[in-house]
Design an enzyme around this catalytic site. Sequence first.
Site, PDB file in Angstrom:
ATOM      1  N   LYS A 116       0.804  -1.222   0.000  1.00 28.77           N
ATOM      2  CA  LYS A 116       0.000   0.000   0.000  1.00 28.77           C
ATOM      3  C   LYS A 116       0.841   1.278   0.000  1.00 28.77           C
ATOM      4  CE  LYS A 116      -4.257  -1.952   1.830  1.00 28.77           C
ATOM      5  NZ  LYS A 116      -3.877  -3.368   1.853  1.00 28.77           N
ATOM      6  N   LYS A 158      -2.739   1.560   9.112  1.00 30.40           N
ATOM      7  CA  LYS A 158      -3.070   0.501   8.155  1.00 30.40           C
ATOM      8  C   LYS A 158      -1.860  -0.383   7.862  1.00 30.40           C
ATOM      9  CE  LYS A 158      -6.615   2.805   5.330  1.00 30.40           C
ATOM     10  NZ  LYS A 158      -6.929   3.187   3.927  1.00 30.40           N
ATOM     11  N   GLU A 200      -2.734   7.258   7.723  1.00 30.45           N
ATOM     12  CA  GLU A 200      -3.462   8.188   6.864  1.00 30.45           C
ATOM     13  C   GLU A 200      -4.446   9.000   7.692  1.00 30.45           C
ATOM     14  OE1 GLU A 200      -3.728   5.904   2.557  1.00 30.45           O
ATOM     15  OE2 GLU A 200      -5.463   5.896   3.884  1.00 30.45           O
ATOM     16  N   LYS A 201      -4.795  10.159   7.178  1.00 34.03           N
ATOM     17  CA  LYS A 201      -5.861  10.954   7.780  1.00 34.03           C
ATOM     18  C   LYS A 201      -7.155  10.142   7.731  1.00 34.03           C
ATOM     19  CE  LYS A 201      -7.972  14.694   9.305  1.00 34.03           C
ATOM     20  NZ  LYS A 201      -7.813  15.047  10.722  1.00 34.03           N
ATOM     21  N   HIS A 208     -17.282   5.087  -0.188  1.00 32.18           N
ATOM     22  CA  HIS A 208     -16.284   4.243  -0.836  1.00 32.18           C
ATOM     23  C   HIS A 208     -16.664   4.144  -2.309  1.00 32.18           C
ATOM     24  CE1 HIS A 208     -13.524   0.550  -0.661  1.00 32.18           C
ATOM     25  NE2 HIS A 208     -13.908   0.653  -1.911  1.00 32.18           N
ATOM     26  N   GLU A 275      -9.610   2.112  -5.837  1.00 33.69           N
ATOM     27  CA  GLU A 275     -10.586   2.422  -4.804  1.00 33.69           C
ATOM     28  C   GLU A 275     -10.267   3.772  -4.162  1.00 33.69           C
ATOM     29  OE1 GLU A 275     -11.186  -0.833  -2.128  1.00 33.69           O
ATOM     30  OE2 GLU A 275     -11.843  -2.145  -3.754  1.00 33.69           O
ATOM     31  N   ASN A 289      -6.757  -2.762  -6.620  1.00 29.74           N
ATOM     32  CA  ASN A 289      -6.882  -4.216  -6.653  1.00 29.74           C
ATOM     33  C   ASN A 289      -6.576  -4.688  -8.069  1.00 29.74           C
ATOM     34  OD1 ASN A 289      -7.765  -4.730  -3.927  1.00 29.74           O
ATOM     35  ND2 ASN A 289      -9.630  -3.660  -4.491  1.00 29.74           N
ATOM     36  N   ARG A 291      -7.018  -7.317  -9.900  1.00 22.73           N
ATOM     37  CA  ARG A 291      -7.771  -8.552 -10.181  1.00 22.73           C
ATOM     38  C   ARG A 291      -9.210  -8.192 -10.499  1.00 22.73           C
ATOM     39  NH1 ARG A 291     -10.798  -8.312  -5.636  1.00 22.73           N
ATOM     40  NH2 ARG A 291      -9.790  -7.669  -3.700  1.00 22.73           N
ATOM     41  N   ARG A 337     -24.531  -9.213  -1.544  1.00 28.82           N
ATOM     42  CA  ARG A 337     -23.745 -10.425  -1.299  1.00 28.82           C
ATOM     43  C   ARG A 337     -24.490 -11.319  -0.315  1.00 28.82           C
ATOM     44  NH1 ARG A 337     -17.341  -8.815  -0.926  1.00 28.82           N
ATOM     45  NH2 ARG A 337     -17.327  -7.145  -2.487  1.00 28.82           N
TER      46      ARG A 337
END
Length: 448
Positions: A116, A158, A200-201, A208, A275, A289, A291, A337
């Site tokens: 990341k 993270k 990160e902030k 999202h 994202e 991502n 994929r 889902r």
Amino acid sequence: MFSKVLIANRGEIALRILRACKELGIQTVAVHSTADSNAMHVRLADESVCIGPPPAKDSYLNIPAIMAACEITGADAVHPGYGFLSENARFARILEEHKVTFIGPSSHHIEIMGDKITAKQTAKELGIPVVPGSEGEIKTPEEAIALARGMGYPVIVKATAGGGGRGMKVARDDEEMRIALFTARTEAKAAFGNDSVYIEKYLQKPRHIEVQLMGDGKGNAVHLGTRDCSLQRRHQKVLEEAPAPTVPMDQQLRIGEVCAAAMRKLKYSGAGTIEFLYEDGEFYFIEMNTRVQVEHPVTERITGVDIVYEQIRVASGETLSIKQENVNFYGHAIEVRINAEDPQTFAPSPGKITFYHPAGGVGVRVDSAVYQGYSIPPYYDSLIGKLIVYGRTREECLQRLRRAVDEFVVDGIKTTLPLFQRLIKEPDVIAGNYDIHWLEKFLAANKA
């Protein structure tokens, strides 16, 4: 084009890939654990190879076993789906060394986007807006506290590797920062074998938003619009929709072109998703991502582009069959889902499906690999199916979704279908008035 593709996955995504291969006239090989001997993709594949016992580390993550399956079946390509080895640069490199095509980006691109910190630096260099944060790994509490004070609390710690919400902790003051740093590192080490973290902030009420991309490795790349994936529980997406309902279309097209231009510079090949967190009209890069995404069907529905088909084509050396000027967006699509989980406690609910009746009708698609009499094993992700619904407008789509959720029946196990029956009647969901924290708050306020 390939003659034989080995599908290094299971469940609904394995079946999705198998169907795309059959439509392209490609022979298929299903690999499976002993727990998945009766899986639908195993039954429908041209060949199948058992690669180990139920635990994923001994089967679906067992690279030597998968390579052996390629060798004995003569597969000339591997499609990794999502999860498992789909973003494992080492696996992609091993396939490259053995002259087997990895249906995805190069191992180099997986590597730079898989970490990341490197991904964030790369995004910045490519002109993609990023969340304010540390330039690299944070090693000491003192360093973390100084940075957090400079940015202003709250911040989020993270893990640089992995995902799925593990190794992520929010800190609102110095004391919480010390705890968050220790906890995130511990979780990251246990989950990914890497305790490296960054800061990160922490945005207060972001949505999202993600952008679907396709490239062919030859400098051609397009974006296929946006998706909103803000309804999440413990950083896991629950419902996704396309296009993002609260982002003005001109802004969606603008960020899409920024991302596509970045992929052209990288000469990226295959499907990819960038994202973002979106707040107060601004986009902030989270990760990429490399994929196919679980939620790719909503994009397919509003664009008419078969993303898996296109993945296979470009991996075989063909150029993209689509140009940006030919990508059009029609109507609205929502995916829910369906998990084998208790809808109240979210505890896993493996077991035998005694009755199965998927929803149908106009504008309804079901991606699932389960069937009546199938026993859900307890060893893997609880996703058993995806209900995708389309409408000419978001209102029509929601109306159709209500009907489809009520029509869908899975007996013998508990599923999250009752949760969606509740959610799609909520005024905030109907209005699209929610952020990434909304669902957690809703669940906390509505405990049975």
